[in-house]
Design an enzyme around this catalytic site. Structure first.
Site, mmCIF file in Angstrom:
data_model
loop_
_atom_site.group_PDB
_atom_site.id
_atom_site.type_symbol
_atom_site.label_atom_id
_atom_site.label_comp_id
_atom_site.label_asym_id
_atom_site.label_seq_id
_atom_site.Cartn_x
_atom_site.Cartn_y
_atom_site.Cartn_z
ATOM 1 N N SER A 190 0.825 -1.215 0.000
ATOM 2 C CA SER A 190 0.000 0.000 0.000
ATOM 3 C C SER A 190 0.854 1.258 0.000
ATOM 4 C CB SER A 190 -0.911 0.014 1.233
ATOM 5 O OG SER A 190 -1.700 -1.140 1.277
HETATM 6 N N1 SAH Z 1 -0.833 -4.346 3.837
HETATM 7 C C1 SAH Z 1 -0.308 -4.927 2.660
HETATM 8 C C2 SAH Z 1 -1.333 -4.801 1.544
HETATM 9 C C3 SAH Z 1 -1.334 -5.971 0.672
HETATM 10 S S1 SAH Z 1 -2.541 -5.943 -0.594
HETATM 11 C C4 SAH Z 1 0.988 -4.232 2.253
HETATM 12 O O1 SAH Z 1 1.091 -3.009 2.459
HETATM 13 O O2 SAH Z 1 1.869 -4.887 1.725
HETATM 14 C C5 SAH Z 1 -3.779 -6.997 0.083
HETATM 15 C C6 SAH Z 1 -3.386 -8.409 0.387
HETATM 16 O O3 SAH Z 1 -4.569 -9.093 0.792
HETATM 17 C C7 SAH Z 1 -2.794 -9.187 -0.786
HETATM 18 O O4 SAH Z 1 -1.538 -9.691 -0.443
HETATM 19 C C8 SAH Z 1 -3.810 -10.307 -0.994
HETATM 20 O O5 SAH Z 1 -3.215 -11.525 -1.403
HETATM 21 C C9 SAH Z 1 -4.438 -10.434 0.387
HETATM 22 N N2 SAH Z 1 -5.743 -11.095 0.409
HETATM 23 C C10 SAH Z 1 -6.733 -11.070 -0.525
HETATM 24 N N3 SAH Z 1 -7.774 -11.809 -0.116
HETATM 25 C C11 SAH Z 1 -7.439 -12.325 1.108
HETATM 26 C C12 SAH Z 1 -8.101 -13.177 2.047
HETATM 27 N N4 SAH Z 1 -9.330 -13.656 1.835
HETATM 28 N N5 SAH Z 1 -7.447 -13.492 3.190
HETATM 29 C C13 SAH Z 1 -6.205 -13.020 3.443
HETATM 30 N N6 SAH Z 1 -5.533 -12.211 2.595
HETATM 31 C C14 SAH Z 1 -6.144 -11.869 1.442
#
Ligand code: SAH
Length: 215
Positions: free
Chosen positions: A63
């Site tokens: 993010s």
């Molecule tokens: N806070 C993280 C944002 C990652 S983007 C950062 O700054 O790096 C969102 C993430 O949510 C992705 O890695 C995606 O794979 C994950 N995601 C999507 N659906 C999900 C679910 N049902 N359970 C857990 N993670 C999930």
């Protein structure tokens, strides 16, 4: 020539966070110290403190720094909370939350992102982080209740299973809305009712899962 990453990080906090109204002194201090570049592949290090999200593989993103700061501020962490994060991704927001709270439990559904986040979080010496690979839209029942739940992927509606895993005075922070555009929402549990507050528009990748979007 490689840029001075520490200098870039301090500028990121001053120009992207303070100027846009992030006020929580603990959030600002933590974002001055957590090495965001460590959560990215080497070829992206020079961009780690840029003002936007960056790709981390599998169509997922780390993010934007401002969004990490805003969510952390909206979570109102004082230092003693047990936090659930849904969507570990790179692990960067996990690290920020781990400095602001007592412990962080974080769930990621993509196996190798989960594995990579584990290695990085361990290598920067965080011992109050607990990771699981699976569908985080259902929360993490074994470790509930949580004082704070932070969701870092877009949800199509208010996630009841996550609200049910809050303590009686807990709060949930999540992007809720369409798959292209969401609103950052804080839902706080009070005796006998829930209160809902809004913190502007945002764009997150979709949560795929039982209580998220369908594949
Ligand atoms: N806070 C993280 C944002 C990652 S983007 C950062 O700054 O790096 C969102 C993430 O949510 C992705 O890695 C995606 O794979 C994950 N995601 C999507 N659906 C999900 C679910 N049902 N359970 C857990 N993670 C999930």
């Amino acid at each position: 020539m490689a840029i001075d990453l520490e200098d870039a990080r301090k500028r990121m906090v001053a120009e992207q966070l303070e100027k846009r109204g992030i006020r929580d002194a603990r959030v600002l201090e933590v974002m001055r110290t957590v090495p965001r570049h460590r959560f990215l592949p080497a070829e992206l290090h020079d961009h780690a403190y840029d003002d936007g999200p960056l790709p981390i593989g599998d169509s997922q993103t780390i993010s934007q720094p401002y969004m990490v700061a805003l969510m952390s501020e909206v979570a109102e962490l004082k230092g003693d909370e047990k936090v659930l994060e849904v969507g570990t991704g790179s692990g960067y927001q996990t690290a920020v939350l781990a400095h602001l709270a007592r412990e962080v439990h974080s769930v990621e559904s993509i196996g190798h992102l989960h594995d990579r986040a584990r290695v990085i979080l361990h290598s920067i010496g965080l011992s109050n982080v607990f990771l699981r690979c699976g569908d985080g839209s259902e929360g993490w029942r074994e470790h509930a209740p949580f004082d704070v739940v932070v969701v870092t992927a877009a949800m199509p509606g208010i996630p009841m299973p996550l609200l049910q895993q809050l303590t009686p005075t807990g709060r949930l922070v999540a992007p809720i809305g369409e798959d292209e555009l969401q609103t950052l929402v804080r839902i706080s549990r009070r005796t006998g009712h829930w209160s809902e507050e809004y913190f502007g528009e945002c764009r997150f990748v979709k949560m795929i899962g039982k209580h998220g979007f369908k594949e």
